[in-house]
Every structure is written in C-alpha cells, then in structure tokens.
Design an enzyme around this catalytic site. Structure first.
Site: not given
Length: 269
Positions: A127, A234, A236
């Site tokens: 990001c 994202h 994660e």
C-alpha cells in the site's frame, strides 16, 4: 533487462541470518497524546508465519543517515501500509491535501529504498510502501479522494475501518509479470484501502496488475540486483483466506534467503 539468477553457492554466501531477518518499517502514531512508533501486528505475524522470517521493527524517528547501516543488518526490507499520506511536495506537487502526514516516515522510507537497492537487498512494499517506492524513484501520485468514490479507495465511503479492509475487488494481472509468476493467476481478488495511488509510474518500474478503474495495483523493478516488488492492496489482512496473499509472504521469505526468481524480461519496442 532480465536479471541473472545467482549460483546457489553465491546466494548462500549472501545470507546474513537463518532464519532471515526482515526489517518492518513503523509509522508514527499518537498514544496518550504522545508520538509513538507502531506496526500493525498482522504484518509481524505474516512475516513470522508465512515468510518464515524474524520481523524487526524499524522506527522512523531516526536520522536518514542511519539507513545504510540499518539495511546492512537486514536480509530484506518491508515498507508497510499506514494511515498517513505521502506529502505532495515529495513528488513535486503543489496541491494541498488534507489528512495525516508523517514526514519522518517519508524521509526514512526514501533513504531505505535507495540504500536497499544500492546494497542489493530485497525490497517489498504494501500500500503506502508501493507509493513510497514509486515516489522515491521519480514517479508521482494522485489523491484518490478527488475521485467519485472518495474515502478509502475501492471501499465504501461510509464504512468503518474493519469493513473497509474487508471490502474486496478484482484486479487483472499481466501475463508473464512477476505477480503472475508468484501467484500463478491472471485475476486476483484483493483487499485494498488507500487514499493515494500511482499517477505517473517511475522509470524502471513495471506495472503488474490494474484494477477495473485503471489503478496500478502491483509493480516490480526491472533492473535491480535483488527484487523490488510491491502491491497496493493489503496481503497482511487475512492471508489464510487467499492463497495469493500467502504467496506474497512466501516470496518475501524466499527473497530474504536469496532464493528469489529473476525478474521477467520486459519487451521494448
């Protein structure tokens, strides 16, 4: 330019630690009214669980002169997402932007990017990290809040933060790109929350994927001695739900061990 893959013996000599150590850049947060350095726990968990590496938090409230020494102690660098925007002046824009800015993060990220590339250390971005790499290498950004959907791009305007991260959309992956090679897919469903995006792509970076509205969602560098690879979404957030997000972290761990794939060749006219 296609990067040559190092012989295995040479790659092992470059390995500094086992398991590898990955520097995870922090961002400035206010805690009880005081500035603090913070990293979302999901990043640390993904590095440990899926990259099979040791995450080390890199605070940004330190001199940029430390960047080369920091990189020398790491096997790879991860530029995380953040709720702050990159100051427009960093990429030559005079446009005033509202929102949170983190000049310490801007400064150290830029220094780490150049230090990692110079040292031949793998550099990955998520990001804001993708945006930082693009700006550091001479590209520009656009403020997505000026677009019709405002707020967190690709997410509903009125959603709270958890709902924004949960919102997903499809992206198209370029055949033969690094992202295609890492994930094995030409279409991915991703979770993307951001207020800025690439406007002009920096020279030396190659787009890997785009969203339906034309936003660049992944890039890699075509002429570096170690991978420079970044995504706008994202991975994660919940990697256990999407195999391609696990693949991102697996590849980060492989790169930190100097077992990475060479970058695909780019055809030029």
């Amino acid at each position: 330019m296609q990067l040559a893959k190092r012989p295995r013996s040479q790659r092992r000599q470059m390995l500094t630690h086992e398991p590898p150590v990955i520097g995870v850049i922090a961002c400035t947060r206010a805690v009880e009214g005081e500035p603090a350095q913070a990293v979302k726990h999901r990043y640390l968990e993904a590095v440990a669980r899926h990259a099979h590496a040791v995450p080390v938090i890199v605070p940004t409230n330190q001199p940029v002169e430390n960047a080369a020494a920091i990189v020398a102690r790491l096997d790879a660098v991860l530029l995380t997402g953040s709720n702050s925007n990159i100051a427009p002046g960093r990429y030559g824009s005079l446009e005033a932007q509202s929102g949170i800015h983190d000049p310490g993060r801007d400064d150290l990220s830029t220094a780490l990017i150049h230090a990692a590339i110079a040292a031949g250390k793998p550099l990955f971005g998520v990001c804001r990290g993708l945006q930082e790499i693009n700006v550091a290498l001479g590209g520009t950004l656009v403020d997505m809040r000026a677009r019709a959907n405002g707020g967190g791009h690709h997410a509903p305007d009125d959603a709270d933060i958890p709902a924004m991260f949960a919102h997903a959309h499809d992206i198209e992956v370029g055949a033969g790109t690094m992202l295609h090679r890492v994930t094995g897919a030409v279409q991915l469903r991703v979770n993307s929350v951001h207020y800025q995006a690439i406007d002009r792509l920096a020279e030396g970076l190659v787009s890997n994927a785009t969203s339906p509205d034309g936003i660049i969602e992944a890039v890699w560098a075509q002429d570096t001695s170690a991978p420079v690879f970044a995504v706008q979404w994202h991975p994660e957030w919940r990697p256990e739900e999407r195999a391609h997000d696990v693949a991102f972290w697996n590849y980060l761990g492989e790169a930190a061990r100097s077992e990475y794939m060479p970058a695909p060749a780019v055809e030029t006219a």
